[in-house]
Design a protein around this motif. Structure first.
Motif, PDB file in Angstrom:
ATOM      1  N   TYR A  41       0.818  -1.216   0.000  1.00 39.87           N
ATOM      2  CA  TYR A  41       0.000   0.000   0.000  1.00 39.87           C
ATOM      3  C   TYR A  41       0.851   1.265   0.000  1.00 39.87           C
ATOM      4  CZ  TYR A  41      -3.683  -3.215   1.489  1.00 39.87           C
ATOM      5  OH  TYR A  41      -4.566  -4.242   1.570  1.00 39.87           O
ATOM      6  N   SER A  42       0.277   2.311  -0.554  1.00 43.88           N
ATOM      7  CA  SER A  42       0.825   3.657  -0.377  1.00 43.88           C
ATOM      8  C   SER A  42      -0.252   4.458   0.348  1.00 43.88           C
ATOM      9  CB  SER A  42       1.196   4.299  -1.710  1.00 43.88           C
ATOM     10  OG  SER A  42       0.048   4.507  -2.488  1.00 43.88           O
ATOM     11  N   TYR A  43       0.186   5.470   1.102  1.00 39.65           N
ATOM     12  CA  TYR A  43      -0.742   6.237   1.921  1.00 39.65           C
ATOM     13  C   TYR A  43      -0.601   7.721   1.634  1.00 39.65           C
ATOM     14  CZ  TYR A  43      -0.953   1.916   4.618  1.00 39.65           C
ATOM     15  OH  TYR A  43      -1.121   0.622   5.002  1.00 39.65           O
ATOM     16  N   SER A  44      -1.731   8.411   1.631  1.00 44.33           N
ATOM     17  CA  SER A  44      -1.759   9.860   1.507  1.00 44.33           C
ATOM     18  C   SER A  44      -2.555  10.381   2.700  1.00 44.33           C
ATOM     19  CB  SER A  44      -2.442  10.258   0.196  1.00 44.33           C
ATOM     20  OG  SER A  44      -2.694  11.637   0.187  1.00 44.33           O
ATOM     21  N   VAL A  45      -1.912  11.222   3.515  1.00 42.52           N
ATOM     22  CA  VAL A  45      -2.557  11.738   4.725  1.00 42.52           C
ATOM     23  C   VAL A  45      -2.735  13.249   4.600  1.00 42.52           C
ATOM     24  CG1 VAL A  45      -2.412  11.950   7.236  1.00 42.52           C
ATOM     25  CG2 VAL A  45      -1.435   9.948   6.102  1.00 42.52           C
ATOM     26  N   THR A  46      -3.963  13.710   4.834  1.00 40.94           N
ATOM     27  CA  THR A  46      -4.215  15.149   4.922  1.00 40.94           C
ATOM     28  C   THR A  46      -4.892  15.409   6.262  1.00 40.94           C
ATOM     29  OG1 THR A  46      -6.333  14.918   3.766  1.00 40.94           O
ATOM     30  CG2 THR A  46      -4.430  15.541   2.440  1.00 40.94           C
ATOM     31  N   GLU A  81      -8.956   9.371  17.495  1.00 38.44           N
ATOM     32  CA  GLU A  81     -10.316   8.856  17.685  1.00 38.44           C
ATOM     33  C   GLU A  81     -10.829   8.338  16.356  1.00 38.44           C
ATOM     34  OE1 GLU A  81     -12.541  12.169  19.217  1.00 38.44           O
ATOM     35  OE2 GLU A  81     -11.621  12.030  21.189  1.00 38.44           O
ATOM     36  N   GLY A  82     -11.466   7.172  16.392  1.00 43.83           N
ATOM     37  CA  GLY A  82     -12.043   6.599  15.184  1.00 43.83           C
ATOM     38  C   GLY A  82     -10.997   6.083  14.218  1.00 43.83           C
ATOM     39  N   THR A  83      -9.879   5.601  14.760  1.00 42.14           N
ATOM     40  CA  THR A  83      -8.768   5.172  13.913  1.00 42.14           C
ATOM     41  C   THR A  83      -8.571   3.664  13.998  1.00 42.14           C
ATOM     42  OG1 THR A  83      -7.694   7.269  14.405  1.00 42.14           O
ATOM     43  CG2 THR A  83      -6.331   5.570  13.404  1.00 42.14           C
ATOM     44  N   PRO A  84      -8.708   2.960  12.874  1.00 40.80           N
ATOM     45  CA  PRO A  84      -8.436   1.515  12.885  1.00 40.80           C
ATOM     46  C   PRO A  84      -6.954   1.248  13.153  1.00 40.80           C
ATOM     47  CG  PRO A  84      -9.550   2.179  10.848  1.00 40.80           C
ATOM     48  CD  PRO A  84      -9.182   3.421  11.586  1.00 40.80           C
ATOM     49  N   ILE A 133      -5.919   8.214   2.554  1.00 36.14           N
ATOM     50  CA  ILE A 133      -6.287   7.446   1.366  1.00 36.14           C
ATOM     51  C   ILE A 133      -5.224   6.367   1.211  1.00 36.14           C
ATOM     52  CG2 ILE A 133      -6.678   7.459  -1.122  1.00 36.14           C
ATOM     53  CD1 ILE A 133      -7.436  10.439  -0.818  1.00 36.14           C
ATOM     54  N   ARG A 134      -5.673   5.112   1.359  1.00 35.50           N
ATOM     55  CA  ARG A 134      -4.767   3.969   1.209  1.00 35.50           C
ATOM     56  C   ARG A 134      -4.973   3.394  -0.187  1.00 35.50           C
ATOM     57  NH1 ARG A 134      -5.846  -1.460   4.406  1.00 35.50           N
ATOM     58  NH2 ARG A 134      -7.273  -1.660   2.665  1.00 35.50           N
ATOM     59  N   THR A 135      -3.894   3.329  -0.958  1.00 33.52           N
ATOM     60  CA  THR A 135      -3.973   2.829  -2.332  1.00 33.52           C
ATOM     61  C   THR A 135      -3.200   1.519  -2.451  1.00 33.52           C
ATOM     62  OG1 THR A 135      -4.035   5.114  -3.117  1.00 33.52           O
ATOM     63  CG2 THR A 135      -3.563   3.408  -4.754  1.00 33.52           C
ATOM     64  N   ASN A 136      -3.864   0.503  -2.980  1.00 32.88           N
ATOM     65  CA  ASN A 136      -3.213  -0.765  -3.249  1.00 32.88           C
ATOM     66  C   ASN A 136      -2.309  -0.575  -4.458  1.00 32.88           C
ATOM     67  OD1 ASN A 136      -2.748  -3.412  -4.497  1.00 32.88           O
ATOM     68  ND2 ASN A 136      -4.148  -4.176  -2.929  1.00 32.88           N
ATOM     69  N   LYS A 137      -1.015  -0.831  -4.300  1.00 35.23           N
ATOM     70  CA  LYS A 137      -0.046  -0.579  -5.369  1.00 35.23           C
ATOM     71  C   LYS A 137      -0.220  -1.520  -6.559  1.00 35.23           C
ATOM     72  CE  LYS A 137       3.564   1.287  -2.392  1.00 35.23           C
ATOM     73  NZ  LYS A 137       4.923   1.095  -1.863  1.00 35.23           N
ATOM     74  N   ILE A 138      -0.834  -2.654  -6.337  1.00 35.80           N
ATOM     75  CA  ILE A 138      -1.016  -3.630  -7.416  1.00 35.80           C
ATOM     76  C   ILE A 138      -2.305  -3.367  -8.189  1.00 35.80           C
ATOM     77  CG2 ILE A 138      -1.324  -6.084  -7.948  1.00 35.80           C
ATOM     78  CD1 ILE A 138       0.427  -6.606  -5.403  1.00 35.80           C
ATOM     79  N   VAL A 144     -10.663   4.899   1.911  1.00 33.42           N
ATOM     80  CA  VAL A 144     -10.553   6.170   2.629  1.00 33.42           C
ATOM     81  C   VAL A 144     -10.888   5.943   4.107  1.00 33.42           C
ATOM     82  CG1 VAL A 144     -11.445   8.521   2.815  1.00 33.42           C
ATOM     83  CG2 VAL A 144     -11.179   7.463   0.562  1.00 33.42           C
ATOM     84  N   TYR A 145     -10.038   6.505   4.976  1.00 43.07           N
ATOM     85  CA  TYR A 145     -10.239   6.476   6.422  1.00 43.07           C
ATOM     86  C   TYR A 145     -10.329   7.920   6.909  1.00 43.07           C
ATOM     87  CZ  TYR A 145      -8.347   1.732   6.045  1.00 43.07           C
ATOM     88  OH  TYR A 145      -8.107   0.429   5.696  1.00 43.07           O
ATOM     89  N   VAL A 146     -11.251   8.180   7.832  1.00 49.31           N
ATOM     90  CA  VAL A 146     -11.424   9.520   8.391  1.00 49.31           C
ATOM     91  C   VAL A 146     -11.512   9.392   9.907  1.00 49.31           C
ATOM     92  CG1 VAL A 146     -12.916  11.558   8.439  1.00 49.31           C
ATOM     93  CG2 VAL A 146     -12.656  10.279   6.319  1.00 49.31           C
TER      94      VAL A 146
END
Length: 166
Positions: A41-46, A81-84, A133-138, A144-146
């Motif tokens: 995975y690649s991750y984008s955090v805002t 809070e609310g984080t897997p 935003i977690r993107t599967n590289k394959i 999306v996680y909030v």
């Protein structure tokens, strides 16, 4: 099928034993490397700031005419809070680092006319919302996680203050 599952289980248990007990220094390095490698995975955090938050602790109450010595360590850490569990480390990497505060001082009571002086420590946080935003590289599939974050403020993460009481 049962024989293969049993064999696989024995191999896993043996490997775990070997890593944790026979070669613990290697196990720690391997865990760190696994965490740091985002192979799949690649991750984008805002993040978006919404408000300032505080947490106040009473350190001591010193009577008039008295002096107390106080030694204490405090920590202001990231709260989510609310984080897997699978993205907590990713979110924490994008937030301010924890702050430590050490107190070693004499605290004095108030002047005549007041009965005591209360000493406080306030931990200051910035509160906001994050989006990962977690993107599967394959496959390119995104998830999306909030959630909500509290991070120690970069300016004045701690404020020490006192108040005299009648």
């Amino acid at each position: 099928m049962k024989k293969i599952s049993l064999t696989l289980l024995i191999v896993c248990i043996s490997f775990t034993f070997l890593l944790n007990f026979a070669m613990p220094e290697f196990a720690g390095k391997m865990k760190d490397n696994i965490r740091s490698m985002n192979i799949l995975y690649s991750y984008s955090v805002t993040k978006s700031f919404s408000e300032q938050a505080q947490d106040t602790i009473e350190l001591a109450s010193v009577p008039s005419g008295k002096t107390e010595t106080r030694n204490a360590d405090f920590r202001s850490d990231v709260k989510l809070e609310g984080t897997p569990l699978n993205i907590k480390a990713v979110v924490k990497e994008s937030l301010n680092k924890p702050q430590d505060y050490k107190i070693k001082e004499k605290l004095t009571g108030p002047e005549k006319g007041f009965s005591s002086r209360k000493y406080y420590l306030t931990r200051n946080y910035d509160k906001g919302r994050y989006t990962v935003i977690r993107t599967n590289k394959i496959t390119g599939k995104e998830k999306v996680y909030v959630g909500t974050y509290y991070e120690p403020r970069t300016q004045d993460p701690f404020a020490k203050w006192s108040r005299d009481e009648k």
